[in-house]
Motif scaffolding. Structure first.
Motif, PDB file in Angstrom:
ATOM      1  N   ASP A  79       0.011  -5.947 -26.335  1.00 28.52           N
ATOM      2  CA  ASP A  79       1.429  -6.312 -26.422  1.00 28.52           C
ATOM      3  C   ASP A  79       1.951  -6.851 -25.096  1.00 28.52           C
ATOM      4  N   ARG A  80       1.147  -6.666 -24.018  1.00 26.59           N
ATOM      5  CA  ARG A  80       1.602  -7.036 -22.673  1.00 26.59           C
ATOM      6  C   ARG A  80       2.962  -6.409 -22.392  1.00 26.59           C
ATOM      7  N   ALA A  81       3.091  -5.154 -22.809  1.00 28.98           N
ATOM      8  CA  ALA A  81       4.360  -4.432 -22.671  1.00 28.98           C
ATOM      9  C   ALA A  81       4.694  -4.198 -21.204  1.00 28.98           C
ATOM     10  N   ASP A  82       5.991  -4.078 -20.933  1.00 28.18           N
ATOM     11  CA  ASP A  82       6.448  -3.851 -19.554  1.00 28.18           C
ATOM     12  C   ASP A  82       5.955  -2.522 -19.005  1.00 28.18           C
ATOM     13  N   GLU A  83       5.736  -1.562 -19.889  1.00 21.95           N
ATOM     14  CA  GLU A  83       5.166  -0.268 -19.498  1.00 21.95           C
ATOM     15  C   GLU A  83       3.893  -0.103 -20.304  1.00 21.95           C
ATOM     16  N   SER A  84       2.753  -0.254 -19.666  1.00 22.24           N
ATOM     17  CA  SER A  84       1.485  -0.285 -20.394  1.00 22.24           C
ATOM     18  C   SER A  84       0.323  -0.329 -19.413  1.00 22.24           C
ATOM     19  N   ALA A  85      -0.886  -0.225 -19.953  1.00 18.89           N
ATOM     20  CA  ALA A  85      -2.081  -0.401 -19.127  1.00 18.89           C
ATOM     21  C   ALA A  85      -2.083  -1.796 -18.510  1.00 18.89           C
ATOM     22  N   TRP A  86      -1.687  -2.791 -19.306  1.00 13.92           N
ATOM     23  CA  TRP A  86      -1.632  -4.164 -18.786  1.00 13.92           C
ATOM     24  C   TRP A  86      -0.667  -4.254 -17.613  1.00 13.92           C
ATOM     25  N   ALA A  87       0.517  -3.642 -17.756  1.00  9.90           N
ATOM     26  CA  ALA A  87       1.498  -3.674 -16.670  1.00  9.90           C
ATOM     27  C   ALA A  87       0.953  -2.995 -15.421  1.00  9.90           C
ATOM     28  N   GLU A  88       0.173  -1.936 -15.609  1.00  8.24           N
ATOM     29  CA  GLU A  88      -0.418  -1.254 -14.456  1.00  8.24           C
ATOM     30  C   GLU A  88      -1.435  -2.135 -13.743  1.00  8.24           C
ATOM     31  N   THR A  89      -2.154  -2.977 -14.488  1.00 10.36           N
ATOM     32  CA  THR A  89      -3.073  -3.904 -13.816  1.00 10.36           C
ATOM     33  C   THR A  89      -2.290  -4.935 -13.026  1.00 10.36           C
ATOM     34  N   GLN A  90      -1.128  -5.346 -13.552  1.00 10.82           N
ATOM     35  CA  GLN A  90      -0.320  -6.335 -12.847  1.00 10.82           C
ATOM     36  C   GLN A  90       0.287  -5.759 -11.576  1.00 10.82           C
ATOM     37  N   ARG A  91       0.715  -4.512 -11.632  1.00 14.28           N
ATOM     38  CA  ARG A  91       1.276  -3.872 -10.437  1.00 14.28           C
ATOM     39  C   ARG A  91       0.189  -3.631  -9.392  1.00 14.28           C
ATOM     40  N   GLY A  92      -0.969  -3.226  -9.855  1.00 10.52           N
ATOM     41  CA  GLY A  92      -2.118  -3.103  -8.967  1.00 10.52           C
ATOM     42  C   GLY A  92      -2.307  -1.776  -8.262  1.00 10.52           C
ATOM     43  N   ASP A  93      -1.287  -0.941  -8.205  1.00 14.85           N
ATOM     44  CA  ASP A  93      -1.399   0.304  -7.445  1.00 14.85           C
ATOM     45  C   ASP A  93      -2.420   1.257  -8.046  1.00 14.85           C
ATOM     46  N   LEU A  94      -2.393   1.420  -9.360  1.00 21.92           N
ATOM     47  CA  LEU A  94      -3.327   2.342 -10.001  1.00 21.92           C
ATOM     48  C   LEU A  94      -4.778   1.848  -9.890  1.00 21.92           C
ATOM     49  N   PRO A  95      -5.059   0.568 -10.164  1.00 27.17           N
ATOM     50  CA  PRO A  95      -6.428   0.108  -9.954  1.00 27.17           C
ATOM     51  C   PRO A  95      -6.912   0.315  -8.513  1.00 27.17           C
ATOM     52  N   ARG A  96      -6.060   0.088  -7.541  1.00 30.40           N
ATOM     53  CA  ARG A  96      -6.472   0.309  -6.153  1.00 30.40           C
ATOM     54  C   ARG A  96      -6.798   1.778  -5.901  1.00 30.40           C
ATOM     55  N   GLU A  97      -6.002   2.664  -6.471  1.00 32.86           N
ATOM     56  CA  GLU A  97      -6.272   4.091  -6.310  1.00 32.86           C
ATOM     57  C   GLU A  97      -7.582   4.478  -6.989  1.00 32.86           C
ATOM     58  N   LEU A  98      -7.846   3.902  -8.159  1.00 34.32           N
ATOM     59  CA  LEU A  98      -9.086   4.197  -8.873  1.00 34.32           C
ATOM     60  C   LEU A  98     -10.294   3.699  -8.084  1.00 34.32           C
ATOM     61  N   ALA A  99     -10.175   2.523  -7.481  1.00 34.02           N
ATOM     62  CA  ALA A  99     -11.261   2.002  -6.656  1.00 34.02           C
ATOM     63  C   ALA A  99     -11.508   2.920  -5.465  1.00 34.02           C
ATOM     64  N   ASP A 100     -10.438   3.421  -4.870  1.00 32.03           N
ATOM     65  CA  ASP A 100     -10.571   4.323  -3.724  1.00 32.03           C
ATOM     66  C   ASP A 100     -11.224   5.640  -4.138  1.00 32.03           C
ATOM     67  N   LEU A 101     -10.834   6.162  -5.289  1.00 32.70           N
ATOM     68  CA  LEU A 101     -11.425   7.396  -5.789  1.00 32.70           C
ATOM     69  C   LEU A 101     -12.928   7.231  -6.004  1.00 32.70           C
ATOM     70  N   ARG A 102     -13.330   6.109  -6.590  1.00 32.34           N
ATOM     71  CA  ARG A 102     -14.766   5.870  -6.826  1.00 32.34           C
ATOM     72  C   ARG A 102     -15.513   5.784  -5.500  1.00 32.34           C
ATOM     73  N   GLU A 103     -14.872   5.136  -4.504  1.00 30.65           N
ATOM     74  CA  GLU A 103     -15.489   5.049  -3.168  1.00 30.65           C
ATOM     75  C   GLU A 103     -15.717   6.434  -2.580  1.00 30.65           C
ATOM     76  N   ARG A 104     -14.829   7.356  -2.917  1.00 34.06           N
ATOM     77  CA  ARG A 104     -14.925   8.719  -2.398  1.00 34.06           C
ATOM     78  C   ARG A 104     -15.834   9.600  -3.241  1.00 34.06           C
ATOM     79  N   GLY A 105     -16.451   9.037  -4.271  1.00 33.69           N
ATOM     80  CA  GLY A 105     -17.412   9.779  -5.065  1.00 33.69           C
ATOM     81  C   GLY A 105     -16.854  10.464  -6.289  1.00 33.69           C
ATOM     82  N   VAL A 106     -15.595  10.196  -6.631  1.00 37.95           N
ATOM     83  CA  VAL A 106     -14.997  10.785  -7.830  1.00 37.95           C
ATOM     84  C   VAL A 106     -15.511  10.056  -9.069  1.00 37.95           C
ATOM     85  N   GLU A 107     -15.904  10.815 -10.084  1.00 42.92           N
ATOM     86  CA  GLU A 107     -16.322  10.202 -11.338  1.00 42.92           C
ATOM     87  C   GLU A 107     -15.098   9.682 -12.086  1.00 42.92           C
ATOM     88  N   LEU A 108     -15.261   8.571 -12.782  1.00 44.30           N
ATOM     89  CA  LEU A 108     -14.165   7.962 -13.528  1.00 44.30           C
ATOM     90  C   LEU A 108     -14.569   7.791 -14.990  1.00 44.30           C
TER      91      LEU A 108
END
Length: 203
Positions: A79-108
């Motif tokens: 739906d490309r909703a304003d509040e959604s997984a898609w919106a989170e990819t556009q904002r970028g903060d959550l993907p960056r945090e997930l990348a950092d967590l993986r770098e630190r050895g956290v399973e995803l």
């Protein structure tokens, strides 16, 4: 020490993507599986509103937890909703945090289009993965290796297909953490029969 599992939620997440794994993990803990599960947000918030309107109280920020595993739900992608997984990819903060967590050895682990958040984070590059059927074209446009499976276990990164596959993913993780007997007991309790074989690269 208990394995810490954080289910990260955000406005517009799909209810079942998060709540189904949460219930499986909670049931496993009640049966002696040494895990602790919580609902976490990226930014400070007392609650979030899911894609179908359910308001959910959270346990705190992801940064204030020390998770061994983070589960990422999807929601509202197509739906490309304003509040959604898609919106989170556009904002970028959550993907960056997930990348950092993986770098630190956290399973995803991701459910449904939560896999697109992992793809945006770059952690699916070169890995076998799956997402909701309606978003497979989007996943194929990334550097992930799309496979036909309900659950994909690539060691420290796992993905699952649409919505109810979160049950299969969580039961698989419980089996990994605490054995098949506990996982089978939880499946019996929630009256759910896992569907399909788990895909593991090379098997």
């Amino acid at each position: 020490m208990a394995a810490e599992i954080a289910v990260v939620v955000y406005d517009g997440f799909d209810e079942l993507d998060a709540v189904a794994p949460y219930e499986v993990f909670s049931n496993a803990a009640a049966r002696g599986c040494d895990i602790d599960v919580s609902l976490r947000t990226l930014d400070a918030a007392e609650s979030v509103t899911a894609s179908h309107g359910l308001r959910v109280e959270v346990d705190g920020r992801l940064a204030d937890a020390d998770p061994d595993l983070v589960v990422v739900p999807g929601g509202g992608w197509n739906d490309r909703a304003d509040e959604s997984a898609w919106a989170e990819t556009q904002r970028g903060d959550l993907p960056r945090e997930l990348a950092d967590l993986r770098e630190r050895g956290v399973e995803l682990a991701a459910v449904c289009t939560g896999g697109m958040l992992l793809a945006e984070a770059g952690v699916l590059d070169g890995r076998p993965a799956v997402t909701h059927a309606s978003a497979l074209d989007d996943l194929e446009a990334t550097d992930a290796e799309v496979v036909d499976a309900r659950v994909v276990d690539d060691g420290e990164v796992l993905t699952a297909g649409g919505v109810t596959s979160g049950l299969d993913l969580a039961l698989h993780l419980v089996a990994r953490l605490c054995g098949d007997e506990v996982a089978d007991d939880v499946a019996t309790t929630i009256e759910y029969e896992p569907r399909g074989e788990v895909y593991r690269d090379g098997e």
